[in-house]
Design an enzyme around this catalytic site. Structure first.
Site, PDB file in Angstrom:
ATOM      1  N   SER A   1       0.932  -1.196   0.017  1.00 51.44           N
ATOM      2  CA  SER A   1       0.194  -0.107   0.191  1.00 51.44           C
ATOM      3  C   SER A   1       0.901   1.403  -0.077  1.00 51.44           C
ATOM      4  CB  SER A   1      -0.697   0.075   1.225  1.00 51.44           C
ATOM      5  OG  SER A   1      -1.472   1.727   1.038  1.00 51.44           O
TER       6      SER A   1
ATOM      7  N   TYR B   1      -1.688  -0.984  10.925  1.00 50.86           N
ATOM      8  CA  TYR B   1      -1.360  -0.642   9.138  1.00 50.86           C
ATOM      9  C   TYR B   1      -0.590  -0.064   8.337  1.00 50.86           C
ATOM     10  CZ  TYR B   1      -4.018  -1.185   3.877  1.00 50.86           C
ATOM     11  OH  TYR B   1      -4.123  -1.074   3.407  1.00 50.86           O
TER      12      TYR B   1
HETATM   13  N1  LIG Z   1      -9.076  -0.680  -1.373  1.00 50.25           N
HETATM   14  C1  LIG Z   1      -7.860   0.013  -0.862  1.00 50.25           C
HETATM   15  O1  LIG Z   1      -7.619   1.606  -1.386  1.00 50.25           O
HETATM   16  C2  LIG Z   1      -6.348  -0.294  -0.946  1.00 50.25           C
HETATM   17  C3  LIG Z   1      -5.199  -0.028  -0.856  1.00 50.25           C
HETATM   18  C4  LIG Z   1      -4.084  -0.512  -0.165  1.00 50.25           C
HETATM   19  C5  LIG Z   1      -3.882  -1.199  -0.084  1.00 50.25           C
HETATM   20  N2  LIG Z   1      -5.072  -2.340   0.174  1.00 50.25           N
HETATM   21  C6  LIG Z   1      -4.759  -3.474  -0.213  1.00 50.25           C
HETATM   22  O2  LIG Z   1      -5.139  -4.458  -0.381  1.00 50.25           O
HETATM   23  C7  LIG Z   1      -5.651  -5.076  -0.365  1.00 50.25           C
HETATM   24  C8  LIG Z   1      -6.859  -6.338  -0.951  1.00 50.25           C
HETATM   25  O3  LIG Z   1      -7.609  -5.009  -0.071  1.00 50.25           O
HETATM   26  P1  LIG Z   1      -9.461  -4.794  -0.903  1.00 50.25           P
HETATM   27  O4  LIG Z   1      -9.040  -3.393  -0.803  1.00 50.25           O
HETATM   28  O5  LIG Z   1      -9.674  -5.396  -1.568  1.00 50.25           O
HETATM   29  O6  LIG Z   1     -10.006  -4.451   0.624  1.00 50.25           O
HETATM   30  P2  LIG Z   1     -11.583  -5.927   1.217  1.00 50.25           P
HETATM   31  O7  LIG Z   1     -12.684  -5.961  -0.358  1.00 50.25           O
HETATM   32  O8  LIG Z   1     -11.963  -5.724   2.210  1.00 50.25           O
HETATM   33  O9  LIG Z   1     -10.796  -7.248   0.468  1.00 50.25           O
HETATM   34  C9  LIG Z   1      -9.660  -7.646   2.062  1.00 50.25           C
HETATM   35  C10 LIG Z   1      -9.512  -9.185   1.519  1.00 50.25           C
HETATM   36  O10 LIG Z   1      -9.171  -9.892   2.283  1.00 50.25           O
HETATM   37  C11 LIG Z   1      -9.726 -10.977   2.508  1.00 50.25           C
HETATM   38  N3  LIG Z   1      -9.504 -11.774   4.200  1.00 50.25           N
HETATM   39  C12 LIG Z   1      -8.951 -10.354   5.148  1.00 50.25           C
HETATM   40  N4  LIG Z   1      -8.588 -10.919   5.708  1.00 50.25           N
HETATM   41  C13 LIG Z   1      -8.609 -13.113   5.999  1.00 50.25           C
HETATM   42  C14 LIG Z   1      -7.574 -13.715   6.790  1.00 50.25           C
HETATM   43  N5  LIG Z   1      -7.725 -14.019   7.789  1.00 50.25           N
HETATM   44  N6  LIG Z   1      -7.680 -14.774   5.811  1.00 50.25           N
HETATM   45  C15 LIG Z   1      -7.696 -14.199   4.297  1.00 50.25           C
HETATM   46  N7  LIG Z   1      -8.116 -13.533   3.753  1.00 50.25           N
HETATM   47  C16 LIG Z   1      -8.922 -12.664   4.554  1.00 50.25           C
HETATM   48  C17 LIG Z   1     -10.735 -10.391   2.935  1.00 50.25           C
HETATM   49  O11 LIG Z   1     -11.689 -11.949   2.559  1.00 50.25           O
HETATM   50  P3  LIG Z   1     -12.334 -12.542   3.695  1.00 50.25           P
HETATM   51  O12 LIG Z   1     -13.357 -11.643   4.669  1.00 50.25           O
HETATM   52  O13 LIG Z   1     -13.898 -13.330   3.140  1.00 50.25           O
HETATM   53  O14 LIG Z   1     -11.725 -13.746   4.407  1.00 50.25           O
HETATM   54  C18 LIG Z   1     -11.689 -10.068   1.645  1.00 50.25           C
HETATM   55  O15 LIG Z   1     -11.455 -11.208  -0.060  1.00 50.25           O
HETATM   56  C19 LIG Z   1      -5.052  -5.920   1.265  1.00 50.25           C
HETATM   57  O16 LIG Z   1      -3.537  -6.453   1.504  1.00 50.25           O
HETATM   58  C20 LIG Z   1      -5.366  -4.284   1.562  1.00 50.25           C
HETATM   59  O17 LIG Z   1      -4.028  -3.633   2.480  1.00 50.25           O
HETATM   60  C21 LIG Z   1      -5.852  -1.391  -0.247  1.00 50.25           C
END
Ligand SMILES: NC(=O)c1ccc[n+]([C@@H]2O[C@H](COP(=O)([O-])OP(=O)(O)OC[C@H]3O[C@@H](n4cnc5c(N)ncnc54)[C@H](OP(=O)(O)O)[C@@H]3O)[C@@H](O)[C@H]2O)c1
Length: 274
Positions: free
Chosen positions: A142, A155
């Site tokens: 990130s 985070y």
């Molecule tokens: N959106 C942004 O602005 C942004 C920016 C920078 C980085 N990121 C990074 O991108 C990645 C994806 O995030 P997103 O934005 O797509 O958010 P999201 O929609 O909340 O996705 C998070 C994913 O992680 C899974 N997850 C959470 N806890 C878990 C666990 N204990 N075991 C296995 N899976 C788990 C969730 O599924 P379940 O709950 O079903 O397990 C979900 O599929 C993350 O690493 C996040 O830090 C996002």
């Protein structure tokens, strides 16, 4: 390039992981889709199957924090696909709370998911890639892995840790034909802030204005896959001011620290602290 490649995506049940799955399916890859929520994964698989020309995708539910179960997950993945060409460590969880209001248990939960889970799965997959003589490991870090952002102390610490881990791992495995990619998203429109933890570990449950105004998640996935194709070691993706912060941090670090502190002070004045 990805035709018939076995690509394992964690956090594939929503957001960036789901969008990456759809993009890889369109490129002909065979997908292993992991997260905790099996029902949501089945929906993603159905969308991928509709794009692929056959039923070439696997739902492999798992909790990334359940270290003891990971060896078995890797065995199941290999039994299905024969090999793992690419692992995208994308599962993650964020927070919305100031340091003073964050319990140690909440910090530990964030590290279990965002750091130890990724390291454990990577360690479980890496020997097979070395044995087969090739592989690609990626992690969704990130902007918070490069820059300190208020209300995200845990985070930011976790994402900085993963940048260090994968940069160091690259030095060890590059000569074994194992590629490493770190992904640096800015604000991307996903449920991430709704799924964030508050200081006491309860669900934050709200959508931030920055996330609402962030880059479209399908566009984000296209940029990432294009970056993989170009074999970039680091892929930055986003559209807002936060992307400028990356180069400001590199060339004018003190200025950036001042901007971030001013932003926090303004929120404190407006009593807008979490
Ligand atoms: N959106 C942004 O602005 C942004 C920016 C920078 C980085 N990121 C990074 O991108 C990645 C994806 O995030 P997103 O934005 O797509 O958010 P999201 O929609 O909340 O996705 C998070 C994913 O992680 C899974 N997850 C959470 N806890 C878990 C666990 N204990 N075991 C296995 N899976 C788990 C969730 O599924 P379940 O709950 O079903 O397990 C979900 O599929 C993350 O690493 C996040 O830090 C996002």
């Amino acid at each position: 390039m990805f035709n018939r490649q076995i690509v394992w995506i964690t956090g594939a049940s929503s957001g960036i992981g789901e969008a990456l799955a759809l993009e890889f399916a369109a490129q002909g890859a065979r997908l292993i889709l992991s997260a905790r929520g099996e029902d949501a994964l089945q929906l993603v698989k159905a969308k991928c199957d509709a794009i692929s020309d056959n039923d070439s995708n696997l739902v492999l539910p798992m909790d990334i924090t359940d270290e003891a179960s990971l060896a078995n997950r890797v065995e199941l993945a290999k039994a299905w696909g024969g090999r793992i060409d690419m692992l995208i460590n994308n599962a993650g969880i964020t927070q919305r709370s100031s340091c003073l209001n964050t319990d140690m248990a909440t910090y530990r939960t964030i590290f279990e998911v965002d750091v130890f889970g990724q390291i454990a799965l990577t360690k479980a997959v890496l020997p097979g890639m070395i044995e087969q003589g090739s592989g690609h490991l990626a992690v969704t870090s990130s902007i918070s892995g490069k820059i300190g952002v208020p209300f995200r102390t845990g985070y930011c610490a976790a994402k900085h840790a993963m940048m260090g881990f994968f940069d160091a791992l690259r030095t060890e495995v590059d000569h074994q034909n194992i590629k490493i990619t770190t992904i640096i998203p800015g604000y991307i429109r996903t449920p991430i802030s709704a799924n964030a933890l508050s200081g006491d570990g309860s669900a934050y449950g709200r959508e931030d204005t920055e996330i609402r105004g962030g880059m479209d998640v399908s566009e984000c996935a296209k940029v990432i896959v294009k970056g993989f194709k170009s074999r970039k070691p680091e892929i930055s993706v986003g559209k807002g001011f936060e992307m400028n912060a990356l180069w400001i941090k590199r060339y004018f670090p003190n200025w950036l620290l001042k901007i971030a502190a001013r932003q926090y002070a303004k929120m404190a004045k407006n009593n807008d602290l979490i």
